[in-house]
Design a protein around this motif. Structure first.
Motif, PDB file in Angstrom:
ATOM      1  N   ASP A  40       2.777 -50.796 -34.446  1.00  0.00           N
ATOM      2  CA  ASP A  40       1.848 -51.131 -33.368  1.00  0.00           C
ATOM      3  C   ASP A  40       0.610 -51.814 -33.968  1.00  0.00           C
ATOM      4  O   ASP A  40      -0.271 -51.154 -34.523  1.00  0.00           O
ATOM      5  CB  ASP A  40       1.448 -49.856 -32.612  1.00  0.00           C
ATOM      6  N   LEU A  41       0.553 -53.132 -33.864  1.00  0.00           N
ATOM      7  CA  LEU A  41      -0.540 -53.888 -34.480  1.00  0.00           C
ATOM      8  C   LEU A  41      -1.898 -53.482 -33.918  1.00  0.00           C
ATOM      9  O   LEU A  41      -2.878 -53.360 -34.666  1.00  0.00           O
ATOM     10  CB  LEU A  41      -0.312 -55.393 -34.273  1.00  0.00           C
ATOM     11  N   ASN A  42      -1.977 -53.244 -32.623  1.00  0.00           N
ATOM     12  CA  ASN A  42      -3.258 -52.835 -32.026  1.00  0.00           C
ATOM     13  C   ASN A  42      -3.738 -51.508 -32.600  1.00  0.00           C
ATOM     14  O   ASN A  42      -4.929 -51.332 -32.878  1.00  0.00           O
ATOM     15  CB  ASN A  42      -3.132 -52.732 -30.497  1.00  0.00           C
ATOM     16  N   ALA A  43      -2.807 -50.566 -32.776  1.00  0.00           N
ATOM     17  CA  ALA A  43      -3.175 -49.261 -33.341  1.00  0.00           C
ATOM     18  C   ALA A  43      -3.620 -49.393 -34.793  1.00  0.00           C
ATOM     19  O   ALA A  43      -4.572 -48.734 -35.231  1.00  0.00           O
ATOM     20  CB  ALA A  43      -1.994 -48.290 -33.215  1.00  0.00           C
ATOM     21  N   ILE A  44      -2.939 -50.253 -35.554  1.00  0.00           N
ATOM     22  CA  ILE A  44      -3.361 -50.505 -36.943  1.00  0.00           C
ATOM     23  C   ILE A  44      -4.788 -51.048 -36.962  1.00  0.00           C
ATOM     24  O   ILE A  44      -5.635 -50.579 -37.732  1.00  0.00           O
ATOM     25  CB  ILE A  44      -2.394 -51.499 -37.629  1.00  0.00           C
ATOM     26  N   ASN A  45      -5.071 -51.997 -36.090  1.00  0.00           N
ATOM     27  CA  ASN A  45      -6.425 -52.559 -36.022  1.00  0.00           C
ATOM     28  C   ASN A  45      -7.446 -51.507 -35.620  1.00  0.00           C
ATOM     29  O   ASN A  45      -8.586 -51.514 -36.110  1.00  0.00           O
ATOM     30  CB  ASN A  45      -6.457 -53.739 -35.049  1.00  0.00           C
ATOM     31  N   LYS A  57      -6.652 -53.806 -47.906  1.00  0.00           N
ATOM     32  CA  LYS A  57      -5.955 -52.562 -48.224  1.00  0.00           C
ATOM     33  C   LYS A  57      -5.040 -52.172 -47.070  1.00  0.00           C
ATOM     34  O   LYS A  57      -5.515 -51.742 -46.015  1.00  0.00           O
ATOM     35  CB  LYS A  57      -6.976 -51.450 -48.479  1.00  0.00           C
ATOM     36  N   ALA A  58      -3.739 -52.346 -47.268  1.00  0.00           N
ATOM     37  CA  ALA A  58      -2.772 -51.953 -46.238  1.00  0.00           C
ATOM     38  C   ALA A  58      -2.739 -50.429 -46.108  1.00  0.00           C
ATOM     39  O   ALA A  58      -3.097 -49.698 -47.032  1.00  0.00           O
ATOM     40  CB  ALA A  58      -1.387 -52.482 -46.601  1.00  0.00           C
ATOM     41  N   LEU A  59      -2.287 -49.962 -44.953  1.00  0.00           N
ATOM     42  CA  LEU A  59      -2.201 -48.520 -44.713  1.00  0.00           C
ATOM     43  C   LEU A  59      -0.925 -47.952 -45.318  1.00  0.00           C
ATOM     44  O   LEU A  59       0.143 -48.549 -45.197  1.00  0.00           O
ATOM     45  CB  LEU A  59      -2.209 -48.242 -43.204  1.00  0.00           C
ATOM     46  N   PRO A  60      -1.015 -46.786 -45.960  1.00  0.00           N
ATOM     47  CA  PRO A  60       0.193 -46.145 -46.479  1.00  0.00           C
ATOM     48  C   PRO A  60       1.026 -45.545 -45.349  1.00  0.00           C
ATOM     49  O   PRO A  60       0.540 -45.317 -44.249  1.00  0.00           O
ATOM     50  CB  PRO A  60      -0.341 -45.054 -47.415  1.00  0.00           C
ATOM     51  N   MET A  61       2.280 -45.287 -45.648  1.00  0.00           N
ATOM     52  CA  MET A  61       3.232 -44.803 -44.653  1.00  0.00           C
ATOM     53  C   MET A  61       3.670 -43.380 -44.973  1.00  0.00           C
ATOM     54  O   MET A  61       3.722 -42.989 -46.137  1.00  0.00           O
ATOM     55  CB  MET A  61       4.440 -45.740 -44.648  1.00  0.00           C
ATOM     56  N   TYR A  95       6.785 -49.137 -53.161  1.00  0.00           N
ATOM     57  CA  TYR A  95       8.093 -49.774 -53.215  1.00  0.00           C
ATOM     58  C   TYR A  95       7.985 -51.226 -52.767  1.00  0.00           C
ATOM     59  O   TYR A  95       7.044 -51.602 -52.073  1.00  0.00           O
ATOM     60  CB  TYR A  95       9.062 -49.117 -52.216  1.00  0.00           C
ATOM     61  N   GLU A  96       9.008 -52.010 -53.088  1.00  0.00           N
ATOM     62  CA  GLU A  96       9.194 -53.286 -52.395  1.00  0.00           C
ATOM     63  C   GLU A  96       9.620 -52.962 -50.972  1.00  0.00           C
ATOM     64  O   GLU A  96      10.475 -52.098 -50.760  1.00  0.00           O
ATOM     65  CB  GLU A  96      10.282 -54.125 -53.073  1.00  0.00           C
ATOM     66  N   LYS A  97       9.019 -53.634 -49.998  1.00  0.00           N
ATOM     67  CA  LYS A  97       9.346 -53.338 -48.605  1.00  0.00           C
ATOM     68  C   LYS A  97      10.646 -54.034 -48.199  1.00  0.00           C
ATOM     69  O   LYS A  97      11.083 -55.010 -48.815  1.00  0.00           O
ATOM     70  CB  LYS A  97       8.210 -53.796 -47.688  1.00  0.00           C
ATOM     71  N   LYS A  98      11.260 -53.503 -47.126  1.00  0.00           N
ATOM     72  CA  LYS A  98      12.365 -54.212 -46.480  1.00  0.00           C
ATOM     73  C   LYS A  98      12.345 -53.862 -44.987  1.00  0.00           C
ATOM     74  O   LYS A  98      11.915 -52.766 -44.602  1.00  0.00           O
ATOM     75  CB  LYS A  98      13.714 -53.875 -47.114  1.00  0.00           C
ATOM     76  N   ASN A  99      12.770 -54.800 -44.169  1.00  0.00           N
ATOM     77  CA  ASN A  99      12.833 -54.596 -42.713  1.00  0.00           C
ATOM     78  C   ASN A  99      11.480 -54.256 -42.092  1.00  0.00           C
ATOM     79  O   ASN A  99      11.423 -53.550 -41.089  1.00  0.00           O
ATOM     80  CB  ASN A  99      13.836 -53.482 -42.350  1.00  0.00           C
ATOM     81  N   LEU A 100      10.400 -54.735 -42.678  1.00  0.00           N
ATOM     82  CA  LEU A 100       9.072 -54.454 -42.130  1.00  0.00           C
ATOM     83  C   LEU A 100       8.361 -55.766 -41.806  1.00  0.00           C
ATOM     84  O   LEU A 100       8.340 -56.684 -42.634  1.00  0.00           O
ATOM     85  CB  LEU A 100       8.216 -53.673 -43.134  1.00  0.00           C
ATOM     86  N   PRO A 101       7.745 -55.858 -40.615  1.00  0.00           N
ATOM     87  CA  PRO A 101       6.957 -57.048 -40.293  1.00  0.00           C
ATOM     88  C   PRO A 101       5.763 -57.176 -41.244  1.00  0.00           C
ATOM     89  O   PRO A 101       5.247 -56.168 -41.752  1.00  0.00           O
ATOM     90  CB  PRO A 101       6.462 -56.774 -38.865  1.00  0.00           C
ATOM     91  N   ASP A 102       5.329 -58.396 -41.481  1.00  0.00           N
ATOM     92  CA  ASP A 102       4.202 -58.637 -42.389  1.00  0.00           C
ATOM     93  C   ASP A 102       2.928 -57.917 -41.943  1.00  0.00           C
ATOM     94  O   ASP A 102       2.131 -57.493 -42.785  1.00  0.00           O
ATOM     95  CB  ASP A 102       3.923 -60.138 -42.511  1.00  0.00           C
ATOM     96  N   LYS A 108       1.512 -58.111 -47.636  1.00  0.00           N
ATOM     97  CA  LYS A 108       1.971 -57.748 -48.986  1.00  0.00           C
ATOM     98  C   LYS A 108       3.491 -57.521 -48.988  1.00  0.00           C
ATOM     99  O   LYS A 108       4.084 -57.201 -47.961  1.00  0.00           O
ATOM    100  CB  LYS A 108       1.250 -56.485 -49.463  1.00  0.00           C
ATOM    101  N   LYS A 109       4.089 -57.645 -50.180  1.00  0.00           N
ATOM    102  CA  LYS A 109       5.537 -57.454 -50.316  1.00  0.00           C
ATOM    103  C   LYS A 109       5.888 -56.009 -50.643  1.00  0.00           C
ATOM    104  O   LYS A 109       7.058 -55.676 -50.833  1.00  0.00           O
ATOM    105  CB  LYS A 109       6.083 -58.382 -51.401  1.00  0.00           C
TER     106      LYS A 109
END
Length: 199
Positions: A40-45, A57-61, A95-102, A108-109
């Motif tokens: 959810d891009l709005n929630a991330i923002n 700084k991207a958010l961790p999962m 990790y290297e990401k997969k199946n995740l939107p930018d 970041k990769k």
């Protein structure tokens, strides 16, 4: 916004809130976390704004299982060893990401992922049925918080909700980059010796 106070028993209400784009703080096995659904891009923002967090700084999962991690990340041999020996627990792997939107990784990769040693959070993620992005529940450049009252004092009116319970740890997780050579990015509850031993 009005920050709502929840009890842990309000699991379904918290789940529904997250799925509707709310950002909610809850205690973890390390420090207090601030969460949203990962896609959810709005929630991330909202989280970035609430924390005054830099978009560098991207958010961790957080994931509830190794299988869920494998759906969004490339699990190499070193990652597998650390996951098998030290997860769930206070360990975040990059990790290297997969199946995740930018937008999830801010271009970041790579993606940082943790599986918490906390049955309540595992149950919440399972009910949401998708990974959560979870960062420390505090303003950027201030220290991690352990008590819900402290989070309320710092983030009241900036986030949608807070779960009224305290974190069971006392330090943020150890972060290890496993994309190439093993590299410890942040020291934490799991020592370098334990990491080397697991490998």
């Amino acid at each position: 916004m009005d920050t709502v106070l929840y009890e842990k028993k309000d699991l379904e209400t918290i789940r529904d809130g997250l799925l509707k784009g709310k950002i909610i703080a809850f205690p973890t096995d390390t420090v207090f976390g601030l969460a949203c659904v990962y896609d959810d891009l709005n929630a991330i923002n909202k989280i970035m704004k609430a924390k005054n967090r830099s978009y560098d700084k991207a958010l961790p999962m957080m994931c509830s299982s190794k299988k869920m991690i494998e759906q969004v990340a490339v699990v190499n041999a070193n990652a597998r060893k650390l996951m098998d020996r030290l997860m769930p627990g206070p360990l975040t792997l990059i990790y290297e990401k997969k199946n995740l939107p930018d937008f999830v990784t801010l271009g970041k990769k790579t993606i940082a992922i943790r599986m918490p040693d906390d049955k309540w959070i595992i149950e919440l993620i399972n009910r949401v049925n998708k990974p959560l992005l979870v960062t420390s529940a505090n303003l950027s450049d201030s220290g991690s918080l352990l008590k819900w009252e402290s989070v309320y004092g710092e983030l009241n009116a900036r986030i949608d909700g807070i779960v009224k319970a305290d974190a069971t740890g006392n330090a943020a997780s150890t972060i290890v980059d496993v994309t190439d050579d093993i590299r410890i990015i942040r020291s934490g509850p799991i020592s370098e010796e334990e990491i080397r031993e697991a490998l």
